[in-house]
Each structure stands twice: as structure tokens, then as C-alpha cells.
Design an enzyme around this catalytic site. Structure first.
Site, mmCIF file in Angstrom:
data_model
loop_
_atom_site.group_PDB
_atom_site.id
_atom_site.type_symbol
_atom_site.label_atom_id
_atom_site.label_comp_id
_atom_site.label_asym_id
_atom_site.label_seq_id
_atom_site.Cartn_x
_atom_site.Cartn_y
_atom_site.Cartn_z
ATOM 1 N N HIS A 156 0.871 -1.179 0.000
ATOM 2 C CA HIS A 156 0.000 0.000 0.000
ATOM 3 C C HIS A 156 0.907 1.229 0.000
ATOM 4 O O HIS A 156 1.975 1.198 0.632
ATOM 5 C CB HIS A 156 -0.841 0.072 1.293
ATOM 6 C CG HIS A 156 -2.103 -0.721 1.298
ATOM 7 N ND1 HIS A 156 -2.539 -1.405 2.417
ATOM 8 C CD2 HIS A 156 -3.065 -0.913 0.343
ATOM 9 C CE1 HIS A 156 -3.700 -1.991 2.156
ATOM 10 N NE2 HIS A 156 -4.044 -1.711 0.909
ATOM 11 N N CYS A 250 -2.108 2.823 9.072
ATOM 12 C CA CYS A 250 -3.154 1.871 8.664
ATOM 13 C C CYS A 250 -4.316 1.884 9.650
ATOM 14 O O CYS A 250 -5.454 1.641 9.269
ATOM 15 C CB CYS A 250 -2.613 0.446 8.620
ATOM 16 S SG CYS A 250 -1.237 0.194 7.525
HETATM 17 N N1 ARG Z 1 -3.767 -7.106 6.757
HETATM 18 C C1 ARG Z 1 -4.210 -5.897 6.115
HETATM 19 C C2 ARG Z 1 -4.274 -6.110 4.621
HETATM 20 O O1 ARG Z 1 -3.399 -6.772 4.098
HETATM 21 C C3 ARG Z 1 -3.323 -4.749 6.466
HETATM 22 C C4 ARG Z 1 -3.800 -3.433 5.945
HETATM 23 C C5 ARG Z 1 -2.855 -2.319 6.230
HETATM 24 N N2 ARG Z 1 -3.423 -1.090 5.904
HETATM 25 C C6 ARG Z 1 -2.789 -0.067 5.310
HETATM 26 N N3 ARG Z 1 -3.387 1.054 5.204
HETATM 27 N N4 ARG Z 1 -1.597 -0.236 4.763
HETATM 28 O O2 ARG Z 1 -5.171 -5.655 3.948
#
Ligand code: ARG
Length: 265
Positions: A156, A250
Site C-alpha cells: 500500500h 493503517c
Molecule cells: N492485513 C491488512 C491487509 O493486508 C493490512 C492493511 C494495512 N493497511 C494499510 N493502510 N496499509 O489488507
């Protein structure tokens, strides 16, 4: 924010997640409470989204939408296991009078989109679809800067780049494709460049209000660089969330004000 009441690593949708590695939910809850209290101590108002059973990643509220002023682009998760988080965010946002545009392309909200003082830095490569960038531009009537992510550890945008104020970012260049790297270097010649070690503790998964930068306690060199750039680093330990590939940012969906780069989490 959304309390990690149901936090777990039961599936693996990014390279950080190993369902065989135990997760200490009580520790995750305690770390999350500290993060929430930190925002409040800094003078921010924290709204809470009700955590739903069966959604172990719901603590990662940043993925639920992208919000500026009274407009939001709703999320459309790539993975089915997180899909039901989107309507929960929508209901909350609509409940406080924010208009939520229904997305047609996959986008994981503020995980991939960063409000940078009038423009939107938009990641793609692992989760959000590049087609979502056109939707963003239309909904927010703002220029969108597309950035391509290439390293699965930084899946991300918010794992590889943090907006500190309207002119300042911190980022980890190797997470980006060469053309995106060049673009960022041209746009932000004064940027803070994170070390690999700090990027790997998701130090860039930070929240800035333009003055304070809340970041992973383990990102020691980044905190020094942030301080040198005139911000106040606020270290918080969220190591338990790292087991799911998440961190400070996150866990935080910001409600941005249209006229500033940063607004209250
Ligand atoms: N386990 C989550 C996923 O893979 C983590 C999300 C992390 N969020 C972020 N904004 N980077 O979707």
C-alpha cells in the site's frame, strides 16, 4: 479508528501475514489504546467505528475510504475477506453527513491515497486499481499523481510514503517503479529518504498533523530525520499490528480538511 477487538491473522493477503505465527490480541489492544490516547493528547478528536466479528483486519481503518471535507470515495477491497468493511465505513461516514461516492474500481482508501495539500498521491501495483485514480480526480476535483509500487513488502502507498505537510514527504524510493521514483524526486527535492531498516518496521506508516509525526517506535533514524526537518516525532509501539502488515497510519483514517495537507485523525 476501530478497536482491534477481533484482531487476528487468520489468512494471508500480504507477505507480512503468517497465520502460523501467534498474535497477542491483548497486546494489540493495549498498543492501539496508546495510539488513540496519543492522538487525543495531541489535541485531535478520535471517532470510533464499531468493530465487527469475522473482520480481523478491520482495525486498519485507513483502508475503509478516502475522505476530504464532506466528500468520500468509498473503498472496494481487492480481497473478499475484507469486503464487508466497506459498508461499515460508508454507514458511519453517511451518519455524520459525509457523501460517499460508490467506487467502481478496486481501491483500498487511504491505504493507497494520500492527501498532499490540494493534490492526491495515489498508489497502485498491488491493491488499488489504476482506474480508481480517475474516480478520485472526479470526486475530489483535484490533481492525482499516480505512483507505481513494486515491492510486495510495501503493498500500500502508506507503507512506503508519508505526507508530513503540504511540501514535505518521507518515503522509501526502492518501493517505487523507476518512473515514480523520478517523479517523487522532482516533486519533493527536500524529501526525507527513509532507510531500509526504518521502512521495514513500517516507520513510514506514520500520521502527521503538520507538526507532530506519530510513527513506529522502532523507526529510530526516521524519527531523527523528522525532527531535523522541524517536526516533532511521537514514537508509538504498534509491533503487534505489524504481524498483519499494518502500523500507525493503517489504523487511522483521517478526515482531511480541503485546505490543509493534514487534519485531525
Ligand atoms: N492485513 C491488512 C491487509 O493486508 C493490512 C492493511 C494495512 N493497511 C494499510 N493502510 N496499509 O489488507
Amino acid at each position: 479508528m476501530c478497536r482491534p477487538d477481533h484482531f487476528a491473522v487468520r489468512y494471508s493477503i500480504n507477505v507480512w501475514m503468517d497465520p502460523d505465527q501467534p498474535v497477542d490480541r491483548d497486546l494489540a489492544l493495549a498498543q492501539w489504546e496508546t495510539l488513540r490516547a496519543t492522538y487525543e493528547r495531541l489535541g485531535h478528536r478520535v471517532h470510533l467505528l464499531h468493530p465487527l466479528t469475522g473482520l480481523p483486519d478491520m482495525v486498519f481503518a485507513a483502508n475503509g475510504a478516502f475522505v476530504v471535507g464532506d466528500h468520500a470515495l468509498g473503498a472496494r477491497f481487492r480481497e473478499r475477506v475484507r469486503a464487508d468493511e466497506a459498508p461499515a465505513h460508508r454507514a458511519w461516514l453517511e451518519g455524520v453527513g459525509i457523501g460517499v461516492h460508490e467506487p467502481s474500481a478496486v481501491n483500498e482508501g487511504e491505504g493507497d491515497f494520500a492527501w498532499a495539500g490540494g493534490r492526491i498521491l495515489a498508489g497502485a501495483g498491488f491493491r488499488s486499481d489504476p482506474a480508481a485514480h480517475d474516480e478520485l480526480a472526479a470526486v475530489f476535483d483535484a490533481p492525482v499523481v499516480p505512483l507505481e509500487l513494486v515491492d510486495p513488502r510495501f503493498y500500500h502507498l502508506d507503507t512506503a510514503l508519508a505526507v508530513l505537510d503540504r511540501d514535505t514527504i518521507a518515503y522509501y524510493p526502492p518501493a517505487f517503479a523507476p518512473a515514480s521514483r523520478d517523479l517523487l524526486a522532482r516533486m519533493y527535492p527536500e524529501a526525507i529518504v527513509a532507510t531500509e531498516a526504518d521502512a521495514l518496521v513500517l516507520g513510514l506508516n506514520a500520521v502527521s498533523d503538520g507538526r507532530h509525526v506519530v510513527l513506529a517506535a522502532q523507526a529510530v533514524e526516521l524519527a531523527v530525520a523528522v525532527a531535523r526537518a522541524g517536526f516533532e516525532p511521537i514514537p508509538v509501539d504498534v509491533c503487534e499490528l505489524l504481524k498483519a502488515g499494518g502500523g500507525v497510519k493503517c489504523a487511522t483514517l483521517e478526515l482531511h480538511h480541503p485546505n490543509t495537507a493534514e487534519e485531525q485523525p
